[in-house]
Design an enzyme around this catalytic site. Structure first.
Site, PDB file in Angstrom:
ATOM      1  NE  ARG A 147      -1.908   1.984   3.593  1.00  0.00           N
ATOM      2  CZ  ARG A 147      -2.473   2.426   4.713  1.00  0.00           C
ATOM      3  NH1 ARG A 147      -3.705   2.082   5.020  1.00  0.00           N
ATOM      4  NH2 ARG A 147      -1.785   3.205   5.540  1.00  0.00           N
ATOM      5  CE1 TYR A 159      -4.434   5.816   5.717  1.00  0.00           C
ATOM      6  CE2 TYR A 159      -4.686   5.963   8.097  1.00  0.00           C
ATOM      7  CZ  TYR A 159      -4.464   5.209   6.956  1.00  0.00           C
ATOM      8  OH  TYR A 159      -4.271   3.872   7.066  1.00  0.00           O
ATOM      9  CG  ASP A 210      -7.131   3.410   3.500  1.00  0.00           C
ATOM     10  OD1 ASP A 210      -6.918   2.852   4.584  1.00  0.00           O
ATOM     11  OD2 ASP A 210      -8.251   3.854   3.154  1.00  0.00           O
ATOM     12  CG  HIS A 212      -8.411   6.608   6.201  1.00  0.00           C
ATOM     13  ND1 HIS A 212      -8.848   7.275   7.306  1.00  0.00           N
ATOM     14  CD2 HIS A 212      -7.917   5.435   6.637  1.00  0.00           C
ATOM     15  CE1 HIS A 212      -8.615   6.553   8.396  1.00  0.00           C
ATOM     16  NE2 HIS A 212      -8.048   5.420   8.019  1.00  0.00           N
ATOM     17  CD  GLU A 236      -8.327   0.259   3.148  1.00  0.00           C
ATOM     18  OE1 GLU A 236      -7.185   0.005   2.730  1.00  0.00           O
ATOM     19  OE2 GLU A 236      -8.611   0.267   4.346  1.00  0.00           O
ATOM     20  CD  GLU A 262      -9.910   0.500   7.909  1.00  0.00           C
ATOM     21  OE1 GLU A 262      -9.115   0.024   7.078  1.00  0.00           O
ATOM     22  OE2 GLU A 262      -9.606   1.423   8.673  1.00  0.00           O
ATOM     23  NE  ARG A 283      -9.223  -2.736   4.127  1.00  0.00           N
ATOM     24  CZ  ARG A 283      -8.143  -3.012   4.839  1.00  0.00           C
ATOM     25  NH1 ARG A 283      -7.590  -4.215   4.745  1.00  0.00           N
ATOM     26  NH2 ARG A 283      -7.618  -2.128   5.650  1.00  0.00           N
ATOM     27  CD  GLU A 339      -4.190  -2.926   6.872  1.00  0.00           C
ATOM     28  OE1 GLU A 339      -5.407  -3.099   6.917  1.00  0.00           O
ATOM     29  OE2 GLU A 339      -3.659  -1.831   7.116  1.00  0.00           O
ATOM     30  CD1 TRP A 402      -7.437  11.578  10.174  1.00  0.00           C
ATOM     31  CD2 TRP A 402      -8.034   9.524  10.897  1.00  0.00           C
ATOM     32  NE1 TRP A 402      -6.292  10.871  10.368  1.00  0.00           N
ATOM     33  CE2 TRP A 402      -6.590   9.599  10.791  1.00  0.00           C
ATOM     34  CE3 TRP A 402      -8.615   8.332  11.305  1.00  0.00           C
ATOM     35  CZ2 TRP A 402      -5.763   8.514  11.116  1.00  0.00           C
ATOM     36  CZ3 TRP A 402      -7.791   7.256  11.613  1.00  0.00           C
ATOM     37  CH2 TRP A 402      -6.396   7.367  11.530  1.00  0.00           C
TER      38      TRP A 402
HETATM   39  C1  CS2 Z   1      -6.249   1.983   8.000  1.00  0.00           C
HETATM   40  C2  CS2 Z   1      -6.013   1.930   9.485  1.00  0.00           C
HETATM   41  O1  CS2 Z   1      -5.022  -0.009   7.919  1.00  0.00           O
HETATM   42  C3  CS2 Z   1      -5.870   0.689   7.335  1.00  0.00           C
HETATM   43  O2  CS2 Z   1      -6.403   0.419   6.260  1.00  0.00           O
HETATM   44  O3  CS2 Z   1      -7.499   2.377   7.612  1.00  0.00           O
HETATM   45  O4  CS2 Z   1      -4.738   2.457   9.705  1.00  0.00           O
HETATM   46  C4  CS2 Z   1      -7.008   2.669  10.344  1.00  0.00           C
HETATM   47  O5  CS2 Z   1      -6.828   4.047  10.152  1.00  0.00           O
HETATM   48  C5  CS2 Z   1      -6.771   2.306  11.795  1.00  0.00           C
HETATM   49  O6  CS2 Z   1      -6.845   0.916  11.925  1.00  0.00           O
HETATM   50  C6  CS2 Z   1      -7.800   2.970  12.687  1.00  0.00           C
HETATM   51  O7  CS2 Z   1      -7.648   2.535  14.016  1.00  0.00           O
HETATM   52 MG    MG Z   2      -8.094   1.517   5.814  1.00  0.00          MG
END
Ligand code: CS2
Ligand code: MG
Length: 402
Positions: A147, A159, A210, A212, A236, A262, A283, A339, A402
Site C-alpha cells: 500500500r 492520514y 487507502d 480513508h 480502499e 474495516e 475488509r 493487511e 479522517w
Molecule cells: C487503516 C487503518 O489499515 C488501514 O487500512 O485504515 O490504519 C485505520 O486508520 C486504523 O486501523 C484505525 O484505528
Molecule cells: Mg483503511
C-alpha cells in the site's frame, strides 16, 4: 467443558490493547482480541461488567449458541463496541476448541485452501521521493503487494504517514490531533504518486491505496478513473460507507477495484455492497465484525457475488487478532489479501505467537489453537494510556472524515 473463569487484560506495549482470556474447568484457556482503537475501555467494560458474569458455567464448545446468546440476548444489537466484545468471546472459544482437539484452528475451519497467505505492507512518506524509498524497502523485504500513502503537497498533515521511518501508529496519546484536509489538493496529487510508483517499480507488483473515507462518491469515481492507467490492486474506503448505495456512482465511473469494510461490524453493514457487487474486497475483521463465526458468514455471502476477503490488519488489531485472521485466511475459499502491519518488538514480547512472514506471504503456524499467547506479567508492566485517533478538518475549518 465448563467455563470457570474469564478476565479482561488491558495493556499498552507501545499502543493500547484489550484482550479477553477465557479458562475452562480443564485448565485450557483461549484468547480474544477486543481492541477498539481510541475507545478501548468501552469494550473492556462491556466485557467485564456485562459479558463475563454470563460466561461462567457455560459449555465452551457451544460457540454458535454463545454467539447468538450475546448477539440476540443483549437486545441492543450491532455496533463496534458490542461486536468487538462478541468477537473476543468468539475467538477465545475457537481457540479453546482447537486447543482441546490439539489442532491448529484452520483445521476446524475446513483446512488449508492455499499454501500461505498473501499479505500487503504499508509504504509511506512525507513526499513522493520518500514514498518511493519506503516502497522500495518493502519490495526488498519480498512483499508482492504494497500500500502507498503519501503526504499531500500543501497540507501540513494527512492520514497514513509514518514519521522518521517509524511504523505508522494512528492513535496518539493526549487529546485528538487535528489533521488538515483538502480534497482538491489530494485529487490533483494522487495520480502523480502512482505514475511515479509504476514508473519506478513496473507493472507487476500489486499497488494498493487507502482514500480513508474522505471523498464523495463522484470524487471517488474521478480518482478511480484517474488511477486506472496504474492498475491498482484496490482503492480502499473511497467514501464513507454508511450510504451503501453511494457506491453505485463509483462503480459507474471506474474499473479500479474497490475495498471497504474495516469499520463494519456486521453483515448488515455490507449486505447491499456485496449483493450488488459494488465492491471487490470486503475488509471486515475478526476483532470488529463478531469474530470468526460472523466473519465466515460475511465471507460466505461474499463468495456468492465473487467478492473476496481483504481483512484489515493495522497495528491496532492485536497479535491475537492477527493470529486468528491468518487461520481464517488460510482456509476461506474467496480469500483476497491480508493487511499486515508488523507490531513493535515490545508488543510481540507481550503476545508471543507462531505466525510468520516470508517473502510476501504469512502462515499462522501449526500450534494448537490460534497460536498466540499473552505474557500477563509483562503486560502488567504496560498500563493503559488514553490515546485518540486524529480528527480531520478542511482548510476552512469544517470537520471532515479522517
Ligand atoms: C487503516 C487503518 O489499515 C488501514 O487500512 O485504515 O490504519 C485505520 O486508520 C486504523 O486501523 C484505525 O484505528
Ligand atoms: Mg483503511
Amino acid at each position: 467443558m465448563k467455563i470457570t473463569d474469564a478476565k479482561v487484560i488491558v495493556c499498552s506495549p507501545g499502543r493500547n490493547f484489550v484482550t479477553l482470556k477465557i479458562t475452562t474447568e480443564d485448565g485450557i484457556y483461549g484468547l480474544g482480541d477486543a481492541t477498539l482503537n481510541g475507545r478501548e475501555l468501552s469494550v473492556a467494560s462491556y466485557l467485564s461488567d456485562h459479558v463475563v458474569p454470563l460466561l461462567i458455567g457455560r459449555d465452551a464448545r457451544r460457540i454458535e449458541d454463545i454467539w447468538q446468546y450475546f448477539y440476540k440476548g443483549a437486545y441492543w444489537r450491532r455496533g463496534p463496541v458490542t461486536m468487538s466484545a462478541i468477537a473476543a468471546v468468539d475467538v477465545a472459544l475457537w481457540d479453546i476448541q482447537a486447543k482441546s482437539l490439539n489442532t491448529p484452528l484452520y483445521q476446524l475451519l475446513g483446512g488449508r485452501s492455499r499454501e500461505a497467505v498473501l499479505v500487503y505492507g504499508h509504504a509511506s512518506g512525507e513526499d513522493v521521493e520518500k514514498t518511493l524509498g519506503s516502497f522500495g524497502h518493502f519490495v526488498s523485504l519480498g512483499y508482492k503487494a504494497i500500500r502507498a500513502q503519501c503526504g499531500i503537497p500543501g497540507l501540513s498533515s494527512t492520514y497514513g504517514i509514518g514519521h522518521g521511518g517509524a511504523v505508522y501508529e494512528p492513535a496518539e496519546k493526549g487529546l485528538p490531533p487535528e489533521n488538515q484536509w483538502s480534497t482538491e489538493h489530494y485529487m490533483r496529487f494522487i495520480p502523480q504518486l502512482f505514475a511515479a510508483l509504476r514508473k519506478e517499480f513496473g507493472p507487476e507488483i500489486h499497488m494498493l491505496h487507502d482514500a480513508h473515507h474522505k471523498l464523495t462518491p463522484i470524487e471517488a469515481g474521478r480518482v478511480g478513473k484517474d488511477l486506472e492507467p496504474h492498475r491498482l490492486f484496490w482503492m480502499e474506503d473511497p467514501t464513507p460507507a454508511e450510504l451503501q448505495e453511494g457506491f453505485r456512482i463509483i462503480r459507474h465511473h471506474t474499473t479500479t477495484p474497490i475495498a471497504v469494510g474495516e469499520v463494519f461490524n456486521s453483515i448488515f453493514d455490507c449486505q447491499h455492497l456485496i449483493q450488488e457487487q459494488l465492491v471487490d474486497y470486503i475488509r471486515t475483521t475478526v476483532v470488529h465484525a463478531g469474530g470468526i463465526t460472523h466473519l465466515r458468514k460475511i465471507a460466505n455471502l461474499a463468495e456468492l457475488y465473487q467478492v473476496r476477503t481483504g481483512c484489515h490488519g493495522a497495528t491496532d488489531l492485536s497479535p491475537v487478532c492477527m493470529g486468528a485472521a491468518l487461520h481464517f485466511d488460510l482456509s476461506v475459499h474467496n480469500f483476497g489479501v491480508q493487511e499486515y502491519m508488523p507490531h513493535t518488538a515490545e508488543t510481540d514480547k507481550v503476545f508471543p505467537h507462531a505466525y510468520s512472514f516470508k517473502d510476501g506471504f504469512m502462515h499462522p503456524g501449526d500450534r494448537p489453537g490460534i497460536g498466540v499467547d499473552i505474557d500477563e506479567k509483562l503486560a502488567a508492566q504496560y498500563p493503559y494510556e488514553r490515546a485518540y485517533l486524529p480528527v480531520n478538518r478542511k482548510l476552512d475549518g469544517t470537520l471532515h472524515s479522517w
